[in-house]
Design an enzyme around this catalytic site. Structure first.
Site, PDB file in Angstrom:
ATOM      1  CB  ALA A 132      -1.014   0.119   1.352  1.00 25.09           C
ATOM      2  CG  ASP A 133       0.293   4.436  -2.896  1.00 25.10           C
ATOM      3  OD1 ASP A 133      -0.815   4.540  -2.401  1.00 25.10           O
ATOM      4  OD2 ASP A 133       0.214   4.262  -4.103  1.00 25.10           O
ATOM      5  CB  SER A 134       1.545   7.718   1.342  1.00 28.11           C
ATOM      6  OG  SER A 134       1.675   8.245  -0.037  1.00 28.11           O
TER       7      SER A 134
ATOM      8  CG  ASP B 246      -3.152   2.462  -2.444  1.00 30.43           C
ATOM      9  OD1 ASP B 246      -4.148   3.041  -2.989  1.00 30.43           O
ATOM     10  OD2 ASP B 246      -2.104   1.765  -2.782  1.00 30.43           O
ATOM     11  CG  PHE B 247      -1.683   3.564   5.551  1.00 33.96           C
ATOM     12  CD1 PHE B 247      -2.071   2.201   5.674  1.00 33.96           C
ATOM     13  CD2 PHE B 247      -1.522   4.584   6.246  1.00 33.96           C
ATOM     14  CE1 PHE B 247      -1.947   1.972   7.188  1.00 33.96           C
ATOM     15  CE2 PHE B 247      -1.483   4.145   7.609  1.00 33.96           C
ATOM     16  CZ  PHE B 247      -1.851   2.879   8.034  1.00 33.96           C
TER      17      PHE B 247
END
Length: 80
Positions: A37-39, A41-42
């Site tokens: 998960a990239d930032s 997505d998170f």
């Protein structure tokens, strides 16, 4: 809400949002390393947790949520 119910709701969100097989989601699943998960997505995931559980998750607290188990514990202790 019990930890099991919280886990199941979080697992459903993860399965839907990250296209992960629901059976592969465990308390030790790491958002960044296992889900890649990239930032963005998170952050979207955290916002969905807040909406689902009616809990406010500060940016500082969100940074410390690395696994499903940590998210379950946080939501269980902070939900209204």
């Amino acid at each position: 809400m019990s930890k099991e119910e919280t886990f199941n709701k979080i697992a459903d969100i993860i399965a839907d949002r990250f296209q992960v097989d629901r059976d592969k989601i465990t308390n030790t699943l790491n958002f960044k390393t296992d889900l890649d998960a990239d930032s963005i997505d998170f952050v979207e995931f955290i916002l969905e947790l807040e909406d689902t559980f009616g809990a406010e998750i500060s940016d500082e607290d969100a940074e410390n949520l690395n696994t499903v188990g940590e998210a379950v514990d946080y939501i269980t202790s902070h939900s209204k």
